[in-house]
Design an enzyme around this catalytic site. Structure first.
Site, mmCIF file in Angstrom:
data_model
loop_
_atom_site.group_PDB
_atom_site.id
_atom_site.type_symbol
_atom_site.label_atom_id
_atom_site.label_comp_id
_atom_site.label_asym_id
_atom_site.label_seq_id
_atom_site.Cartn_x
_atom_site.Cartn_y
_atom_site.Cartn_z
ATOM 1 N N TYR A 101 0.902 -1.159 0.011
ATOM 2 C CA TYR A 101 0.061 -0.069 0.054
ATOM 3 C C TYR A 101 0.817 1.141 0.073
ATOM 4 C CZ TYR A 101 -3.240 3.685 1.692
ATOM 5 O OH TYR A 101 -3.882 5.074 1.507
ATOM 6 N N GLU A 188 -3.049 7.614 -4.165
ATOM 7 C CA GLU A 188 -3.177 6.636 -3.655
ATOM 8 C C GLU A 188 -2.819 5.212 -4.576
ATOM 9 O OE1 GLU A 188 -5.666 4.985 -0.297
ATOM 10 O OE2 GLU A 188 -6.536 4.016 -2.129
#
Ligand code: GDP
Ligand code: MN
Length: 379
Positions: A101, A188
């Site tokens: 992530y 993101e």
């Protein structure tokens, strides 16, 4: 403005971030054609602005164009978190060995961009954040920017393979450019995937652009998806009014952002729920008043409308004229409460009373009155 994944990836690609080729489709037939042109395993992904598409059945692999057709048909029939799926991204699929992530978000408290990085990426990242927040590394980026050595140092904490860490560092630097040049409040990548061959790629893209900066990004217009915008939001944007729709039933039209916030607070204080934030600004242009009323009345939840005007530079008579013009053109179907005080207040009151409307000078009184009217409508 929130970007769809395919738009985010388009932006990523412009900055040299590694994304796999793909195209967006609105019909199963288009999906089949795109899959045929890609010619390998593809992934079909719902393009809705909600997280958790994977868990909701909005992300599926397809081994052939015909399978792409079927999967696209199924996904296009879904509604994910209340959002109907209108488009799917058909992209070359990757083999995944591990999911990381990576994101950069604006930390408003520190007033600095914040990098968040985790070796536990993928669809469970919210769960990781909840039960094991220490598994998410956080590092602010100072005003001097992000240096390549800093990016490498950070990635070495999470990646065990040096070559992968170097690729991930390069990705972070490019993501930082996207974030800064793009005036993003969020950029993101989840998952930031590593393939079995050790290639690091961005398999998903979530980008939020800060609307306050849209005046310096002409190209953002091309990202705007009319289907994502309500008629009220569109009108507000076109007229340059700041409008935020909320869940309540009391429409608010106020001059000045501070007073608009105070008005919403007071509505809450007396037990009501504001339907929106709307600032018609300091200048008093009757056309803005007309536009504001149009915006508010596009929201079918509104049961009563409150005007709260403090006349400084704003002239109350201009606002009154705006109200009268607007109501003459299109009468309201919900009750209206007006509070105005300040510059040219007497004139304004006259204009309104000639039209059969009253106005109070007290904000408390006006707020209580509008809440009562909204409740009468509901009862
Ligand atoms: P989200 O659930 O809305 O965040 O959608 P994602 O794009 O992140 O996809 C969810 C999950 O689907 C990912 O975490 C992956 O496990 C899987 N996925 C997405 N793209 C691919 C792909 O190209 N190949 C494989 N094998 N899995 C994928
Ligand atoms: Mn994702």
């Amino acid at each position: 403005m929130n970007l769809h994944e395919y738009q985010g990836k388009e932006l990523f690609a412009r900055y040299g971030l590694p994304v796999l080729p793909g195209q967006v489709a609105e019909t199963p037939d288009e999906a089949r054609q795109i899959a045929a042109s890609i010619g390998s395993l593809v992934v079909i992904k719902a393009q809705v602005q909600a997280g958790g598409r994977g868990k909701a059945g909005g992300v599926k692999l397809a081994a052939s164009p015909d399978e792409a057709y079927e999967k696209a048909r199924d996904i296009l029939a879904l509604t994910i978190k209340g959002l109907p799926v209108r488009k799917v991204l058909v992209a070359q699929a990757a083999d995944i060995a591990k999911e990381y992530y990576l994101s950069i978000v604006m930390d408003r408290e520190k007033k600095l961009p914040l990098i968040m990085l985790s070796a536990e990426g993928g669809v469970e990242i919210e769960e990781v954040a909840r039960v094991a927040p220490e598994k998410i590394l956080k590092q602010h980026i100072g005003l001097e920017g992000l240096r390549p050595y800093q990016a490498r140092e950070l990635m070495m904490k999470v990646f065990t393979d040096f070559k992968q860490a170097a690729q991930a560092a390069d990705i972070l630097l490019k993501l930082y450019n996207v974030f800064m040049d793009g005036d993003c409040s969020l950029a993101e990548i989840n998952p930031l995937a590593v393939t079995p061959e050790g290639r690091v790629i961005a398999l998903d893209a979530k980008v939020v652009l800060d609307d306050n900066a849209d005046y310096r990004h002409r190209d953002w217009e091309h990202f705007r998806d009319p289907a994502e915008e309500t008629p009220g939001q569109r009108l507000a944007r076109e007229r340059g009014l700041s409008y935020v729709k909320l869940d309540g039933d009391i429409g608010c039209i106020v001059n000045g952002a501070g007073l608009a916030m105070a008005t919403m607070d007071l509505i809450k204080h007396y037990g009501g729920e504001p339907a929106n934030f709307l600032d018609i600004g300091g200048s008093s242009n009757p056309e803005k008043v007309t536009a504001a009323l149009k915006i508010i009345t596009t929201d079918s939840h509104v049961r009563a409308i409150l005007f709260n005007i403090f006349g400084g530079i704003t002239r109350c008579d201009d606002v009154a004229n705006g109200i009268v013009t607007s109501l003459t053109e299109s009468p309201l179907t919900v009750p209206l409460v007006i509070r105005l005080t300040g510059t040219n207040e007497v004139k304004a009151r006259q204009i309104l009373s000639d039209f059969g409307l009253g106005a109070t000078t007290s904000m408390d009184e006006a707020v209580q009155m509008v809440i009562a009217k909204a409740q009468e409508v509901t009862a």
